[in-house]
Each structure stands twice: as structure tokens, then as C-alpha cells.
Write a protein that holds these residues in place. Structure first.
Motif, mmCIF file in Angstrom:
data_model
loop_
_atom_site.group_PDB
_atom_site.id
_atom_site.type_symbol
_atom_site.label_atom_id
_atom_site.label_comp_id
_atom_site.label_asym_id
_atom_site.label_seq_id
_atom_site.Cartn_x
_atom_site.Cartn_y
_atom_site.Cartn_z
ATOM 1 N N VAL A 21 -5.027 -1.124 -19.101
ATOM 2 C CA VAL A 21 -5.115 0.292 -19.455
ATOM 3 C C VAL A 21 -4.065 1.000 -18.597
ATOM 4 C CG1 VAL A 21 -6.567 2.354 -19.400
ATOM 5 C CG2 VAL A 21 -7.593 0.109 -19.920
ATOM 6 N N HIS A 22 -3.213 1.778 -19.249
ATOM 7 C CA HIS A 22 -2.153 2.441 -18.479
ATOM 8 C C HIS A 22 -2.687 3.717 -17.834
ATOM 9 C CE1 HIS A 22 1.620 3.917 -17.143
ATOM 10 N NE2 HIS A 22 1.518 5.013 -17.878
ATOM 11 N N HIS A 23 -2.619 3.792 -16.518
ATOM 12 C CA HIS A 23 -2.994 5.002 -15.785
ATOM 13 C C HIS A 23 -1.713 5.571 -15.174
ATOM 14 C CE1 HIS A 23 -7.209 4.220 -16.356
ATOM 15 N NE2 HIS A 23 -7.200 3.117 -15.652
ATOM 16 N N ALA A 24 -1.258 6.710 -15.686
ATOM 17 C CA ALA A 24 0.074 7.212 -15.342
ATOM 18 C C ALA A 24 0.179 7.707 -13.905
ATOM 19 C CB ALA A 24 0.472 8.319 -16.323
ATOM 20 N N LEU A 25 -0.950 7.896 -13.231
ATOM 21 C CA LEU A 25 -0.897 8.337 -11.833
ATOM 22 C C LEU A 25 -1.422 7.271 -10.863
ATOM 23 C CD1 LEU A 25 -1.928 12.118 -11.956
ATOM 24 C CD2 LEU A 25 0.229 11.161 -11.130
ATOM 25 N N ALA A 26 -1.450 6.038 -11.324
ATOM 26 C CA ALA A 26 -2.025 4.973 -10.486
ATOM 27 C C ALA A 26 -1.049 4.452 -9.441
ATOM 28 C CB ALA A 26 -2.477 3.806 -11.369
ATOM 29 N N GLY A 27 0.228 4.737 -9.604
ATOM 30 C CA GLY A 27 1.252 4.093 -8.774
ATOM 31 C C GLY A 27 1.110 4.388 -7.294
ATOM 32 N N ILE A 28 1.552 3.416 -6.485
ATOM 33 C CA ILE A 28 1.555 3.565 -5.014
ATOM 34 C C ILE A 28 2.986 3.345 -4.523
ATOM 35 C CG2 ILE A 28 -0.871 2.976 -4.703
ATOM 36 C CD1 ILE A 28 0.047 0.086 -4.071
ATOM 37 N N ASP A 29 3.180 3.237 -3.220
ATOM 38 C CA ASP A 29 4.509 2.998 -2.661
ATOM 39 C C ASP A 29 4.723 1.498 -2.468
ATOM 40 O OD1 ASP A 29 4.693 5.699 -2.583
ATOM 41 O OD2 ASP A 29 4.240 5.845 -0.427
ATOM 42 N N ARG A 30 5.895 1.069 -2.862
ATOM 43 C CA ARG A 30 6.174 -0.366 -2.778
ATOM 44 C C ARG A 30 6.034 -0.895 -1.348
ATOM 45 N NH1 ARG A 30 10.124 -3.854 -6.488
ATOM 46 N NH2 ARG A 30 10.176 -5.704 -5.184
ATOM 47 N N SER A 31 6.329 -0.039 -0.373
ATOM 48 C CA SER A 31 6.231 -0.480 1.020
ATOM 49 C C SER A 31 4.784 -0.800 1.410
ATOM 50 C CB SER A 31 6.803 0.591 1.947
ATOM 51 O OG SER A 31 6.166 1.825 1.683
ATOM 52 N N ASP A 32 3.831 -0.344 0.614
ATOM 53 C CA ASP A 32 2.417 -0.627 0.916
ATOM 54 C C ASP A 32 1.911 -1.900 0.239
ATOM 55 O OD1 ASP A 32 2.093 1.573 2.551
ATOM 56 O OD2 ASP A 32 1.606 2.905 0.865
ATOM 57 N N VAL A 33 2.790 -2.559 -0.524
ATOM 58 C CA VAL A 33 2.339 -3.731 -1.279
ATOM 59 C C VAL A 33 2.618 -5.012 -0.492
ATOM 60 C CG1 VAL A 33 2.737 -5.102 -3.372
ATOM 61 C CG2 VAL A 33 2.650 -2.608 -3.516
ATOM 62 N N SER A 34 1.610 -5.881 -0.427
ATOM 63 C CA SER A 34 1.770 -7.202 0.193
ATOM 64 C C SER A 34 1.381 -8.265 -0.822
ATOM 65 C CB SER A 34 0.860 -7.318 1.414
ATOM 66 O OG SER A 34 0.682 -8.687 1.739
ATOM 67 N N LEU A 35 2.177 -9.325 -0.898
ATOM 68 C CA LEU A 35 1.872 -10.407 -1.841
ATOM 69 C C LEU A 35 0.932 -11.457 -1.240
ATOM 70 C CD1 LEU A 35 5.374 -11.084 -3.504
ATOM 71 C CD2 LEU A 35 3.450 -9.768 -4.416
ATOM 72 N N ALA A 36 0.586 -11.292 0.038
ATOM 73 C CA ALA A 36 -0.215 -12.333 0.701
ATOM 74 C C ALA A 36 -1.587 -12.483 0.049
ATOM 75 C CB ALA A 36 -0.369 -12.000 2.176
ATOM 76 N N THR A 37 -2.056 -13.730 0.019
ATOM 77 C CA THR A 37 -3.344 -14.005 -0.624
ATOM 78 C C THR A 37 -4.096 -15.065 0.184
ATOM 79 O OG1 THR A 37 -4.398 -14.638 -2.723
ATOM 80 C CG2 THR A 37 -2.365 -15.795 -2.167
ATOM 81 N N GLY A 38 -5.403 -15.039 0.104
ATOM 82 C CA GLY A 38 -6.210 -16.024 0.825
ATOM 83 C C GLY A 38 -7.370 -16.465 -0.052
ATOM 84 N N PHE A 39 -7.723 -17.769 0.028
ATOM 85 C CA PHE A 39 -8.812 -18.293 -0.804
ATOM 86 C C PHE A 39 -9.236 -19.645 -0.249
ATOM 87 C CE2 PHE A 39 -6.074 -21.449 -2.776
ATOM 88 C CZ PHE A 39 -4.826 -20.877 -2.552
ATOM 89 N N GLY A 40 -10.531 -19.908 -0.216
ATOM 90 C CA GLY A 40 -11.049 -21.234 0.141
ATOM 91 C C GLY A 40 -10.455 -21.812 1.423
ATOM 92 N N GLY A 41 -10.240 -20.984 2.421
ATOM 93 C CA GLY A 41 -9.712 -21.491 3.690
ATOM 94 C C GLY A 41 -8.201 -21.660 3.703
ATOM 95 N N ILE A 42 -7.519 -21.152 2.686
ATOM 96 C CA ILE A 42 -6.061 -21.296 2.564
ATOM 97 C C ILE A 42 -5.439 -19.901 2.570
ATOM 98 C CG2 ILE A 42 -4.221 -21.935 0.919
ATOM 99 C CD1 ILE A 42 -6.119 -24.187 -0.072
ATOM 100 N N ASP A 43 -4.340 -19.732 3.308
ATOM 101 C CA ASP A 43 -3.613 -18.454 3.308
ATOM 102 C C ASP A 43 -2.182 -18.690 2.861
ATOM 103 O OD1 ASP A 43 -5.557 -16.570 4.305
ATOM 104 O OD2 ASP A 43 -5.491 -17.737 6.160
ATOM 105 N N TRP A 44 -1.736 -17.956 1.871
ATOM 106 C CA TRP A 44 -0.360 -18.057 1.375
ATOM 107 C C TRP A 44 0.307 -16.687 1.484
ATOM 108 C CZ3 TRP A 44 -1.173 -21.026 -3.952
ATOM 109 C CH2 TRP A 44 -1.460 -22.376 -3.672
ATOM 110 N N GLN A 45 1.605 -16.703 1.716
ATOM 111 C CA GLN A 45 2.367 -15.444 1.765
ATOM 112 C C GLN A 45 2.609 -14.871 0.376
ATOM 113 O OE1 GLN A 45 3.073 -13.645 4.520
ATOM 114 N NE2 GLN A 45 1.695 -15.236 5.273
ATOM 115 N N VAL A 46 2.526 -15.732 -0.643
ATOM 116 C CA VAL A 46 2.787 -15.287 -2.026
ATOM 117 C C VAL A 46 1.747 -15.897 -2.960
ATOM 118 C CG1 VAL A 46 5.277 -14.942 -1.745
ATOM 119 C CG2 VAL A 46 4.410 -17.209 -2.362
#
Ligand code: FNR
Length: 363
Positions: A32-57
Motif C-alpha cells: 500500500v503506497h503511503h506518500a508520507l511514510a518516507g524516512i531519511d536514508r541515513s537512518d536505514v540499516s541493512l543489518a539483520t539477526g535471526f536464530g543466533g546469527i547476525d548479518w550486516q545485510v
């Protein structure tokens, strides 16, 4: 014989990628497109964690190959691309190594070229705990993948015909290695019921590896003299269907199978995957354009992933699970039949409750 099969798989999978139609079930998921949902790219991190594993992307090169001279050099190229871009990488099935130790380096090259990266060793569900440890040791692997491939084995001329030992064997492997165990399909998907069984066996993570990209029923059928299993092409569930089906199981999920571009990655993350894997598409890139083409492609994907998250207002991959998502077509019919509430997905951003930080419980 195994080496020949590995070369066949690469050749047929690459040909299949070149023939793939443009659409698959990822197209039945939209935001669903929300036209005011955007944030600043500098606040975005691709890091993720799951099942005892941490990845940068939240992107990785999924299991493919090894076991022959040619596939060893493909693994070398994939490993260099992983090193240059920081994405995790899996080997192909290491059964060739168990059968013939002289092919060790066609797998080991992945660690040699990528000494500090996250590497997953891949084995089949028939392997003993001892073999699982040998695979992990050879690669100094950070995690172990076990593949489930009943349909592939069934169509493979020289394939296995006995499968009842898989579940108890997986439990033994889980108890016998000291790295997280990821169980994956090879392009036919995993059902909610399968995910629950894996969870109860102590498996750390399930990679849904769904239909819609590489199709091993077709690849193995092409290797049959009479090509008499053609009707099994297209078997299984897509990655989006699997992710929806497995919501609420409490099992960390990875998504792969038919991922074509960064929007598919974002779709899978929004449906609850912690990270997204690509095999056939990246194989084609490395075969057609070499390492530099794959490095460039992965860098572009990571860049666009951040751009899409910025537009959707997600600071982390997990926050994509707060985005409102619409489910269309056959995927919607699948959800209806499996009792999955798609209406809740479409309105979840406004009903977001910080005490429930995931999309779990959408049933
Ligand atoms: C694979 N795949 C695979 N999976 C696995 O667990 N062990 C393996 O040895 C292989 N071998 C293999 C060879 C080749 C040439 C390809 C393209 C793929 C399956 C792979 O990891 C993935 O689950 C499926 O290919 C679906 O993803 P894509 O290709 O649609 O991105």
C-alpha cells in the motif's frame, strides 16, 4: 558421476534462467503506497539477526555447487563476489566431498577466497553427524545448511528413493554440530507443517526456497533419457506463499526461490523473512559477466534495498513487517484456503503495537 551431475546442474540451471518468464508469485504481493511514510536514508540499516546469527545485510548467495573442476572455479568466483560485497554465501551439497576427498578444494576455495565472510556448508538430510562436522570443519563454516529435495531426488535418474530416515537424521545432525543449523528446500518450498516439525527438532532456521525460480523437477527431467516427468514442473509453493503459511510458528525464516530484483527482496522481508537468498539469478550473472558483473549487481541490489526501505519508512529489515501489504490472485486464494488473514496484513501499519514487534499471529 557426481562431478558430471554437478556440471549438468549448472548448465541446465543457467539455461533455465535464460528462459525464465518475467513473472512469478512475488508479483502477487504489493505495498500500500503511503506518500508520507518516507524516512531519511541515513537512518536505514541493512543489518539483520535471526536464530543466533547476525548479518550486516539481509541478502546472501544461496547453495549451488562444488564437486568438479568447473564448479570449483564457479565457487571461487562466487566467493570473491561474496568477499567484495560482504554478503554471506553457501556451498553446494558437499556429498561429492564425502564420496571423494580429492574434490575438497572445490568447496574449500569458498573459505580460502573469503576468509572472514559468513560461510554456510551444505549437506543432504542423509548425512551422518560425523559428515556434518567434517563439512563444517573443512569450511570453518559459520552455519550448516541441510537441504530437503524429495521431488528432485524422485526425478533424478540416480536419485534416492528412501526418505523416512531424513527427520531422525536431521535431529542427530542438530545435536552433533556446534553451529546453527538451517534447513532448506531446493525450490519447492516448505509448508507450515514442515516448519513446525523442523522447529520441534531443534533446527535454528528454515529457508523456504520456494517455487518460481530454479526448478529442479525440470532440470532433473532434462537429465532423464525419456524426459518422462515433465508434468512435475512447477511443483510446490512459492516463497511468498511459504512465508505467509509459516507466520506465527515462531521459527526464524529465510526466503529464497525466484527472487529477481530488490523489490522481491523487500517483499520477502515484509512477509517475515530475516534475509533473502539468490541462486540461479546470480549464477547466470557470474557465468555471463564474470565476477565483476556479479559484484556490480549485488552492490546495486544493496543500494536499491536501502532506497526502497527509505521510501517505505523501514529503518531495519524487521521494520518492513510493519508495512501494509496487499496479496492478490492465486496467492490470495492460497491464503484463504490455508486460513491466513490477508486483511490484517493490509492494515497492520495503523494497528502496529510495539509490544508485538513482528507479523506473528496474523492467523
Ligand atoms: C542449487 N540449489 C541447491 N540447493 C542445495 O541446498 N544444495 C545444492 O547442492 C544445490 N545445488 C544447486 C545447483 C544449482 C546450479 C542451482 C541453481 C541451485 C538450490 C538453491 O539453493 C535454491 O534453493 C534454488 O535454486 C531456488 O533459488 P533460485 O535459484 O530460484 O534463486
Amino acid at each position: 558421476m557426481i562431478a558430471e551431475r554437478k556440471d549438468d546442474h549448472v548448465r541446465f540451471a543457467a539455461e533455465q534462467q535464460r528462459r525464465l518468464g518475467g513473472t512469478n508469485q512475488f508479483d502477487e504481493v504489493s505495498f500500500v503506497h503511503h506518500a508520507l511514510a518516507g524516512i531519511d536514508r541515513s537512518d536505514v540499516s541493512l543489518a539483520t539477526g535471526f536464530g543466533g546469527i547476525d548479518w550486516q545485510v539481509p541478502l546472501y548467495i544461496n547453495a549451488m555447487t562444488g564437486g568438479s573442476e568447473r564448479t570449483g572455479s564457479i565457487n571461487r568466483d562466487l566467493a570473491i563476489a561474496a568477499r567484495e560485497t560482504g554478503v554471506p554465501i553457501a556451498t553446494g551439497s558437499m556429498s561429492a566431498y564425502f564420496a571423494e576427498a580429492s574434490v575438497a578444494d572445490t568447496f574449500g576455495v569458498i573459505r580460502r577466497e573469503n576468509p572472514d565472510g559468513f560461510v554456510m556448508a551444505n549437506i543432504n538430510a542423509n548425512a551422518t553427524a560425523d559428515k556434518a562436522r567434517r563439512a563444517v570443519d573443512l569450511l570453518r563454516a559459520d552455519a550448516l545448511q541441510i537441504h530437503l529435495n524429495i521431488i528432485q531426488e524422485t526425478v533424478m535418474p540416480e536419485g534416492d528413493r528412501s526418505f523416512s530416515a531424513w527427520a531422525p537424521q536431521i535431529e542427530k545432525i542438530v545435536g552433533g554440530v556446534d553451529v546453527p543449523v538451517i534447513v532448506k528446500e531446493v525450490g519447492f518450498g516448505v509448508s507450515r507443517e514442515t516448519v513446525l516439525l523442523l522447529r520441534d527438532m531443534g533446527v535454528s532456521v528454515a529457508d523456504v526456497a520456494g517455487r518460481g525460480g530454479t526448478d529442479f523437477a525440470r532440470i532433473e527431467n532434462d537429465r532423464r533419457r525419456d524426459a518422462d516427468y515433465g508434468y512435475l514442473g512447477g511443483w510446490g509453493q512459492s516463497a511468498p506463499a511459504c512465508l505467509l503459511d509459516a507466520q506465527g510458528t515462531g521459527m526464524p525464516l529465510l526466503a529464497s526461490g525466484g527472487v529477481r530484483h530488490p523489490l522481491d527482496v523487500v517483499r520477502a522481508l515484509a512477509l517475515g523473512a530475516a534475509a533473502v537468498g539468490v541462486s540461479g539469478g546470480f549464477l547466470r550473472t557470474v557465468l555471463d559477466g564474470g565476477v565483476s558483473a556479479l559484484v556490480a549487481r549485488i552492490i546495486t541490489w544493496l543500494d536499491q534495498l536501502e532506497a526502497l526501505m527509505t521510501a517505505l519508512g523501514a529503518r531495519t529489515p524487521a521494520e518492513l513487517t510493519r508495512c501494509d501489504v496487499l496479496v492478490h490472485g492465486d496467492l490470495r486464494a492460497f491464503c484463504a484456503d490455508r486460513g491466513i488473514d490477508t486483511g490484517r496484513l493490509a492494515t497492520r501499519s495503523s494497528s502496529y503495537d510495539s509490544t508485538h514487534d513482528t507479523v506473528e499471529g496474523i492467523r
